[in-house]
Design a protein around this motif. Structure first.
Motif, PDB file in Angstrom:
ATOM      1  N   SER A  90     -10.683  -0.868   2.016  1.00  0.00           N
ATOM      2  CA  SER A  90     -11.017  -0.593   0.619  1.00  0.00           C
ATOM      3  C   SER A  90     -10.332  -1.578  -0.320  1.00  0.00           C
ATOM      4  O   SER A  90     -10.944  -2.092  -1.264  1.00  0.00           O
ATOM      5  CB  SER A  90     -10.617   0.843   0.251  1.00  0.00           C
ATOM      6  OG  SER A  90     -11.312   1.793   1.034  1.00  0.00           O
ATOM      7  N   GLN A  91      -9.040  -1.830  -0.072  1.00  0.00           N
ATOM      8  CA  GLN A  91      -8.279  -2.722  -0.946  1.00  0.00           C
ATOM      9  C   GLN A  91      -8.749  -4.165  -0.826  1.00  0.00           C
ATOM     10  O   GLN A  91      -9.054  -4.824  -1.818  1.00  0.00           O
ATOM     11  CB  GLN A  91      -6.790  -2.646  -0.585  1.00  0.00           C
ATOM     12  CG  GLN A  91      -6.151  -1.299  -0.813  1.00  0.00           C
ATOM     13  CD  GLN A  91      -5.961  -0.979  -2.279  1.00  0.00           C
ATOM     14  OE1 GLN A  91      -5.411  -1.774  -3.027  1.00  0.00           O
ATOM     15  NE2 GLN A  91      -6.425   0.178  -2.683  1.00  0.00           N
ATOM     16  N   THR A  98      -4.460   7.237  -2.943  1.00  0.00           N
ATOM     17  CA  THR A  98      -3.651   7.721  -1.825  1.00  0.00           C
ATOM     18  C   THR A  98      -2.318   8.289  -2.293  1.00  0.00           C
ATOM     19  O   THR A  98      -1.703   9.089  -1.595  1.00  0.00           O
ATOM     20  CB  THR A  98      -3.364   6.576  -0.837  1.00  0.00           C
ATOM     21  OG1 THR A  98      -2.669   5.523  -1.528  1.00  0.00           O
ATOM     22  CG2 THR A  98      -4.663   6.035  -0.251  1.00  0.00           C
ATOM     23  N   GLU A 149      -6.662   6.294   8.544  1.00  0.00           N
ATOM     24  CA  GLU A 149      -6.347   6.218   7.113  1.00  0.00           C
ATOM     25  C   GLU A 149      -5.891   4.816   6.731  1.00  0.00           C
ATOM     26  O   GLU A 149      -6.280   4.298   5.676  1.00  0.00           O
ATOM     27  CB  GLU A 149      -5.262   7.243   6.770  1.00  0.00           C
ATOM     28  CG  GLU A 149      -5.714   8.680   6.844  1.00  0.00           C
ATOM     29  CD  GLU A 149      -4.567   9.674   6.729  1.00  0.00           C
ATOM     30  OE1 GLU A 149      -4.827  10.853   6.451  1.00  0.00           O
ATOM     31  OE2 GLU A 149      -3.397   9.266   6.923  1.00  0.00           O
ATOM     32  N   THR A 203      -3.057   1.963  -4.959  1.00  0.00           N
ATOM     33  CA  THR A 203      -3.726   2.103  -3.676  1.00  0.00           C
ATOM     34  C   THR A 203      -4.762   3.219  -3.723  1.00  0.00           C
ATOM     35  O   THR A 203      -4.471   4.316  -4.182  1.00  0.00           O
ATOM     36  CB  THR A 203      -2.702   2.416  -2.568  1.00  0.00           C
ATOM     37  OG1 THR A 203      -1.627   1.477  -2.640  1.00  0.00           O
ATOM     38  CG2 THR A 203      -3.340   2.346  -1.200  1.00  0.00           C
ATOM     39  N   TRP A 204      -5.944   2.914  -3.231  1.00  0.00           N
ATOM     40  CA  TRP A 204      -7.011   3.914  -3.152  1.00  0.00           C
ATOM     41  C   TRP A 204      -7.818   3.669  -1.887  1.00  0.00           C
ATOM     42  O   TRP A 204      -7.687   2.653  -1.218  1.00  0.00           O
ATOM     43  CB  TRP A 204      -7.929   3.831  -4.373  1.00  0.00           C
ATOM     44  CG  TRP A 204      -8.858   2.661  -4.323  1.00  0.00           C
ATOM     45  CD1 TRP A 204     -10.095   2.600  -3.755  1.00  0.00           C
ATOM     46  CD2 TRP A 204      -8.605   1.348  -4.833  1.00  0.00           C
ATOM     47  NE1 TRP A 204     -10.628   1.340  -3.871  1.00  0.00           N
ATOM     48  CE2 TRP A 204      -9.728   0.550  -4.534  1.00  0.00           C
ATOM     49  CE3 TRP A 204      -7.533   0.778  -5.520  1.00  0.00           C
ATOM     50  CZ2 TRP A 204      -9.807  -0.778  -4.894  1.00  0.00           C
ATOM     51  CZ3 TRP A 204      -7.611  -0.550  -5.875  1.00  0.00           C
ATOM     52  CH2 TRP A 204      -8.741  -1.315  -5.575  1.00  0.00           C
ATOM     53  N   THR A 205      -8.682   4.627  -1.573  1.00  0.00           N
ATOM     54  CA  THR A 205      -9.630   4.464  -0.475  1.00  0.00           C
ATOM     55  C   THR A 205     -11.015   4.848  -0.964  1.00  0.00           C
ATOM     56  O   THR A 205     -11.166   5.588  -1.934  1.00  0.00           O
ATOM     57  CB  THR A 205      -9.277   5.352   0.738  1.00  0.00           C
ATOM     58  OG1 THR A 205      -9.373   6.731   0.349  1.00  0.00           O
ATOM     59  CG2 THR A 205      -7.888   5.064   1.235  1.00  0.00           C
ATOM     60  N   THR A 260      -7.935   2.374   4.160  1.00  0.00           N
ATOM     61  CA  THR A 260      -7.265   1.913   2.949  1.00  0.00           C
ATOM     62  C   THR A 260      -7.244   0.392   2.872  1.00  0.00           C
ATOM     63  O   THR A 260      -7.512  -0.189   1.810  1.00  0.00           O
ATOM     64  CB  THR A 260      -5.827   2.462   2.900  1.00  0.00           C
ATOM     65  OG1 THR A 260      -5.854   3.886   2.985  1.00  0.00           O
ATOM     66  CG2 THR A 260      -5.136   2.047   1.615  1.00  0.00           C
ATOM     67  N   LEU A 283       0.853  -1.185   0.000  1.00  0.00           N
ATOM     68  CA  LEU A 283       0.000   0.000   0.000  1.00  0.00           C
ATOM     69  C   LEU A 283       0.890   1.236   0.000  1.00  0.00           C
ATOM     70  O   LEU A 283       1.851   1.319   0.772  1.00  0.00           O
ATOM     71  CB  LEU A 283      -0.926   0.001   1.214  1.00  0.00           C
ATOM     72  CG  LEU A 283      -1.855  -1.207   1.360  1.00  0.00           C
ATOM     73  CD1 LEU A 283      -2.761  -1.039   2.568  1.00  0.00           C
ATOM     74  CD2 LEU A 283      -2.678  -1.420   0.094  1.00  0.00           C
ATOM     75  N   PHE A 325       1.482   5.402   0.303  1.00  0.00           N
ATOM     76  CA  PHE A 325       0.986   6.634   0.916  1.00  0.00           C
ATOM     77  C   PHE A 325       2.004   7.750   0.681  1.00  0.00           C
ATOM     78  O   PHE A 325       3.209   7.482   0.580  1.00  0.00           O
ATOM     79  CB  PHE A 325       0.786   6.452   2.423  1.00  0.00           C
ATOM     80  CG  PHE A 325      -0.159   5.347   2.807  1.00  0.00           C
ATOM     81  CD1 PHE A 325      -1.517   5.604   2.945  1.00  0.00           C
ATOM     82  CD2 PHE A 325       0.298   4.053   3.011  1.00  0.00           C
ATOM     83  CE1 PHE A 325      -2.395   4.578   3.300  1.00  0.00           C
ATOM     84  CE2 PHE A 325      -0.570   3.032   3.354  1.00  0.00           C
ATOM     85  CZ  PHE A 325      -1.918   3.301   3.494  1.00  0.00           C
TER      86      PHE A 325
END
Length: 315
Positions: A50-51, A183, A43, A124-126, A47, A33, A35
């Motif tokens: 979400s992943q 992210t 956070e 990586t996203w949220t 994350t 991940l 950042f």
């Protein structure tokens, strides 16, 4: 375009990377991940959920219920102590740390010991807590389709106007409708990676290569599109606020997470106290053993001195 690629390559050297593993359907998973800086615990949890929520949906075996992925607690591998310890503060995080995520126990999930594989690269996203994009459609069941089917479905959903290719505006709109907030990487950087011939648009062949490299992005867009019911090109779909008040859901989730980590921290304090007592006893035992070894060594040297003198019976 070349400048964008070089800029992204330069950026990659300054990102904050965490490897996060977990158990999914009896198999160990591990992803990297990204950042921009050290994340807060909220956070990190958002994350990870979400992943792994998308990964869980894409790898769910037949017969298993489609349950949203939830974080219960974390452990982090301490490179100094050389063992796993409870993670309850972002101050424990360092760039490159290995973390393991524990989910709530249920009849469908149970964490077990095993070897954690090498972490895989991923975008990586949220997705914000309370977002309708975290919801499920009631009829979502069975095994997820193959990647080839998903990437084809997503391509034609994103291709606004059936042009046969994807523009930057199409990709940006798709991520916005899917409520995917990156992210570290940006939509422009992802578009540059996908547009390999720098034509200003993504062809189907380029999309296939991008999907093979970043299947988690395709999975996220596919499931979000299916959950919306009418595809990415739908001009009307329920708004974020029509589902739920996001601030109240965010507060409730953060309160729940704080309680999790308060309980974990209290248990961690007791474990750390016991560990400290053990370490102190171990140091005393080591010191006594060393003292004994020194005494025995001194005695051997004394006997050697006695036996190897001219007056010794050995001569």
């Amino acid at each position: 375009a070349t400048v964008s690629v070089l800029y992204w390559t330069t950026q990659l050297t300054t990102m904050f990377i965490l490897s996060v593993g977990t158990d999914l359907y009896g198999r160990k998973q591990n992803v990297k991940l990204e950042f921009p800086t050290c994340p807060t615990m909220t956070e990190l949890i958002n994350t990870v959920e979400s992943q792994y929520d998308v990964l869980a949906r894409s790898s769910r075996p037949a017969g298993y219920p489609d349950v949203p992925f939830k974080v219960q607690t974390f452990q982090i591998y301490d490179d100094i102590l050389l063992r796993w310890v409870d993670l309850y503060s972002s101050a424990q995080l360092t760039n490159g740390s290995q973390i393991f995520c524990f989910q709530p126990e249920s009849i469908w999930h149970s964490d077990s010991q095993g070897i954690i594989p090498e972490a895989k690269d991923s975008v990586t996203w949220t997705t914000p807590v309370g977002s309708p994009r975290r919801a499920r459609i009631a009829t979502d069941a069975g095994v997820a389709p193959a990647l080839s089917e998903k990437l084809r479905s997503v391509f034609y959903d994103i291709d606004c106007g059936n042009k046969g290719y994807i523009l930057y505006s199409d990709l940006r709109a798709a991520f916005a409708k899917a409520d995917m907030e990156f992210t570290y990487a940006t939509v422009g950087e992802l578009f540059t990676v996908a547009d390999t011939n720098r034509s200003g648009h993504i062809t189907y062949d380029e999309w296939v290569r991008f999907a093979i490299k970043y299947p988690n992005v395709i999975d996220a867009l596919f499931f979000r599109s299916r959950d919306m019911g009418s595809g990415m090109n739908a001009s009307a779909y329920p708004s974020y606020s029509s589902y739920v008040d996001p601030s109240s859901v965010q507060r409730a989730r953060e309160s729940q997470l704080r309680q999790y980590y308060t309980d974990s921290w209290q248990g961690s304090v007791e474990r750390q106290r016991a560990a400290s007592e053990y370490e102190a006893a171990k140091r005393e035992a080591d010191a006594a053993r060393l003292q004994k070894e020194l005494a025995e060594s001194k005695e051997r040297r004394a006997w050697d001195k006695l036996y190897y003198t001219p007056a010794s019976p050995r001569y």
